[in-house]
Design a protein around this motif. Structure first.
Motif, mmCIF file in Angstrom:
data_model
loop_
_atom_site.group_PDB
_atom_site.id
_atom_site.type_symbol
_atom_site.label_atom_id
_atom_site.label_comp_id
_atom_site.label_asym_id
_atom_site.label_seq_id
_atom_site.Cartn_x
_atom_site.Cartn_y
_atom_site.Cartn_z
ATOM 1 N N ILE A 146 0.860 -1.167 0.000
ATOM 2 C CA ILE A 146 0.000 0.000 0.000
ATOM 3 C C ILE A 146 0.901 1.223 0.000
ATOM 4 O O ILE A 146 1.809 1.329 0.824
ATOM 5 C CB ILE A 146 -0.914 0.032 1.239
ATOM 6 C CG1 ILE A 146 -1.739 -1.255 1.336
ATOM 7 C CG2 ILE A 146 -1.835 1.262 1.187
ATOM 8 C CD1 ILE A 146 -2.679 -1.487 0.182
ATOM 9 N N LEU A 147 0.661 2.179 -0.911
ATOM 10 C CA LEU A 147 1.492 3.369 -1.012
ATOM 11 C C LEU A 147 0.633 4.618 -0.926
ATOM 12 O O LEU A 147 -0.435 4.689 -1.537
ATOM 13 C CB LEU A 147 2.270 3.386 -2.335
ATOM 14 C CG LEU A 147 3.182 2.198 -2.625
ATOM 15 C CD1 LEU A 147 2.454 1.163 -3.472
ATOM 16 C CD2 LEU A 147 4.428 2.655 -3.348
ATOM 17 N N PHE A 148 1.115 5.607 -0.160
ATOM 18 C CA PHE A 148 0.431 6.886 -0.047
ATOM 19 C C PHE A 148 1.402 8.008 -0.380
ATOM 20 O O PHE A 148 2.581 7.942 -0.037
ATOM 21 C CB PHE A 148 -0.067 7.135 1.385
ATOM 22 C CG PHE A 148 -1.148 6.204 1.837
ATOM 23 C CD1 PHE A 148 -2.285 5.999 1.077
ATOM 24 C CD2 PHE A 148 -1.042 5.540 3.040
ATOM 25 C CE1 PHE A 148 -3.284 5.145 1.509
ATOM 26 C CE2 PHE A 148 -2.037 4.689 3.487
ATOM 27 C CZ PHE A 148 -3.170 4.495 2.715
ATOM 28 N N LEU A 149 0.905 9.064 -1.014
ATOM 29 C CA LEU A 149 1.700 10.252 -1.272
ATOM 30 C C LEU A 149 0.832 11.475 -1.027
ATOM 31 O O LEU A 149 -0.294 11.548 -1.512
ATOM 32 C CB LEU A 149 2.212 10.261 -2.718
ATOM 33 C CG LEU A 149 3.196 11.370 -3.076
ATOM 34 C CD1 LEU A 149 4.517 11.164 -2.340
ATOM 35 C CD2 LEU A 149 3.441 11.426 -4.570
ATOM 36 N N PHE A 150 1.363 12.439 -0.256
ATOM 37 C CA PHE A 150 0.617 13.646 0.085
ATOM 38 C C PHE A 150 1.453 14.872 -0.179
ATOM 39 O O PHE A 150 2.651 14.881 0.101
ATOM 40 C CB PHE A 150 0.232 13.651 1.572
ATOM 41 C CG PHE A 150 -0.692 12.545 1.939
ATOM 42 C CD1 PHE A 150 -2.053 12.730 1.892
ATOM 43 C CD2 PHE A 150 -0.203 11.317 2.319
ATOM 44 C CE1 PHE A 150 -2.910 11.704 2.207
ATOM 45 C CE2 PHE A 150 -1.046 10.281 2.643
ATOM 46 C CZ PHE A 150 -2.413 10.474 2.584
ATOM 47 N N ALA A 151 0.831 15.927 -0.682
ATOM 48 C CA ALA A 151 1.475 17.230 -0.815
ATOM 49 C C ALA A 151 0.726 18.203 0.082
ATOM 50 O O ALA A 151 -0.452 18.498 -0.150
ATOM 51 C CB ALA A 151 1.452 17.700 -2.265
ATOM 52 N N SER A 178 7.241 21.955 10.301
ATOM 53 C CA SER A 178 6.999 23.394 10.415
ATOM 54 C C SER A 178 6.775 23.988 9.031
ATOM 55 O O SER A 178 7.146 23.404 8.006
ATOM 56 C CB SER A 178 8.200 24.079 11.081
ATOM 57 O OG SER A 178 9.359 23.960 10.271
ATOM 58 N N GLY A 179 6.147 25.170 8.999
ATOM 59 C CA GLY A 179 5.985 25.890 7.746
ATOM 60 C C GLY A 179 4.907 25.365 6.826
ATOM 61 O O GLY A 179 4.862 25.743 5.646
ATOM 62 N N ILE A 180 4.039 24.474 7.315
ATOM 63 C CA ILE A 180 2.925 23.978 6.504
ATOM 64 C C ILE A 180 1.627 24.085 7.291
ATOM 65 O O ILE A 180 1.631 24.299 8.506
ATOM 66 C CB ILE A 180 3.117 22.512 6.049
ATOM 67 C CG1 ILE A 180 3.092 21.557 7.259
ATOM 68 C CG2 ILE A 180 4.395 22.359 5.256
ATOM 69 C CD1 ILE A 180 3.024 20.090 6.869
ATOM 70 N N THR A 181 0.525 23.943 6.595
ATOM 71 C CA THR A 181 -0.774 23.800 7.233
ATOM 72 C C THR A 181 -1.201 22.341 7.150
ATOM 73 O O THR A 181 -0.567 21.533 6.467
ATOM 74 C CB THR A 181 -1.829 24.681 6.531
ATOM 75 O OG1 THR A 181 -2.105 24.119 5.237
ATOM 76 C CG2 THR A 181 -1.329 26.107 6.365
ATOM 77 N N ALA A 182 -2.292 22.023 7.815
ATOM 78 C CA ALA A 182 -2.826 20.663 7.744
ATOM 79 C C ALA A 182 -3.672 20.458 6.492
ATOM 80 O O ALA A 182 -4.255 19.385 6.300
ATOM 81 C CB ALA A 182 -3.647 20.356 8.996
ATOM 82 N N THR A 183 -3.732 21.464 5.631
ATOM 83 C CA THR A 183 -4.474 21.367 4.376
ATOM 84 C C THR A 183 -3.664 20.577 3.356
ATOM 85 O O THR A 183 -2.496 20.877 3.115
ATOM 86 C CB THR A 183 -4.775 22.766 3.812
ATOM 87 O OG1 THR A 183 -5.537 23.503 4.763
ATOM 88 C CG2 THR A 183 -5.545 22.667 2.506
ATOM 89 N N VAL A 184 -4.294 19.568 2.775
ATOM 90 C CA VAL A 184 -3.628 18.743 1.772
ATOM 91 C C VAL A 184 -3.893 19.318 0.389
ATOM 92 O O VAL A 184 -5.043 19.532 0.002
ATOM 93 C CB VAL A 184 -4.120 17.282 1.853
ATOM 94 C CG1 VAL A 184 -3.461 16.442 0.761
ATOM 95 C CG2 VAL A 184 -3.819 16.707 3.226
#
Length: 226
Positions: A26-31, A143-149
């Motif tokens: 199973i593979l996941f990728l998130f930006a 750091s430097g990101i939001t929880a918005t995908v």
């Protein structure tokens, strides 16, 4: 992430497995979107850790130092497909949201959760399932990101050469990209892909299950691949 046991001329190196026959990955990728409200913010992994148990209903994994308020916590969990993954909890009492889950019948199931740290303090994350089995739990403070995908990608594959990409081009030039890979068949080991870092690997050789995570910060929009 990509797993490969051979490389072609002119191609970027990809993570590879040491097993000769691999099934049901199973593979996941998130930006994740960069946080535009922070002046001159650049996404960065502050710290990461992982842990696993071969036969239990939960596993606790601690960050090595205090988590900072406002930073994003990413938790990747995987186990045997017959299990139900519970929403992670932590000692800060942060609220985790599931961003994706996927599984293969008779093999692995995995899920990714995110939360925004509500305080600056020590933090231990607990990953749990409904009954005793293997559990892999990978945790990241970013750091430097939001929880918005921005964009996501998932894949379920068999073999020793695997890849996953976002379903569409990302909208932000400086997204933080996180990849997680779960195996419940071979207890495979991995090598980090080109451009990726901050790897965590948890391998249960006795039970034949494993988890692997990696990340990077991109500098251009487009379809992201790991």
């Amino acid at each position: 992430m990509v797993a490969s046991h051979s490389l072609s001329s002119g191609m970027n190196p990809r993570p590879h497995l040491n097993a000769s026959s691999i099934l049901s990955f199973i593979l996941f990728l998130f930006a994740f979107c960069a946080n535009s409200t922070i002046a001159s913010a650049s996404p960065a992994t502050v710290q990461d850790n992982s842990g696993y148990v071969a036969d239990a209903s939960s596993v606790a994994v601690a960050f090595g130092s205090n988590v900072t308020s406002g930073h994003v916590i990413i938790v990747a969990v995987s186990t045997y497909d017959a299990q139900t993954i519970s929403t992670p909890t932590d000692t800060q009492g942060n609220s985790f949201t599931q961003v994706v889950t996927a599984g293969t019948s008779g093999a692995a199931v995995a899920a990714i959760y995110v939360a925004t740290a509500k305080s600056t303090a020590a933090d231990t994350v607990t990953c749990a399932v409904n009954s005793a089995n293997n559990i892999h739990c990978h945790i990241y403070e970013v750091s430097g990101i939001t929880a918005t995908v921005d964009k996501t990608g998932t894949s379920s594959m068999a073999g020793t050469a695997l890849t996953v990409s976002t379903s569409a081009s990302t909208a932000n030039a400086n997204d933080y990209v996180f990849a997680y890979f779960a195996d419940n068949h071979s207890g495979a080991t991995y090598t980090v892909g080109s451009g990726y870092g901050d790897t965590q690997s948890s391998i249960d050789t006795s039970g034949g299950d494993s988890g692997f995570s990696e990340d990077k910060v991109v500098s251009a929009t487009g379809t992201q691949t790991a």
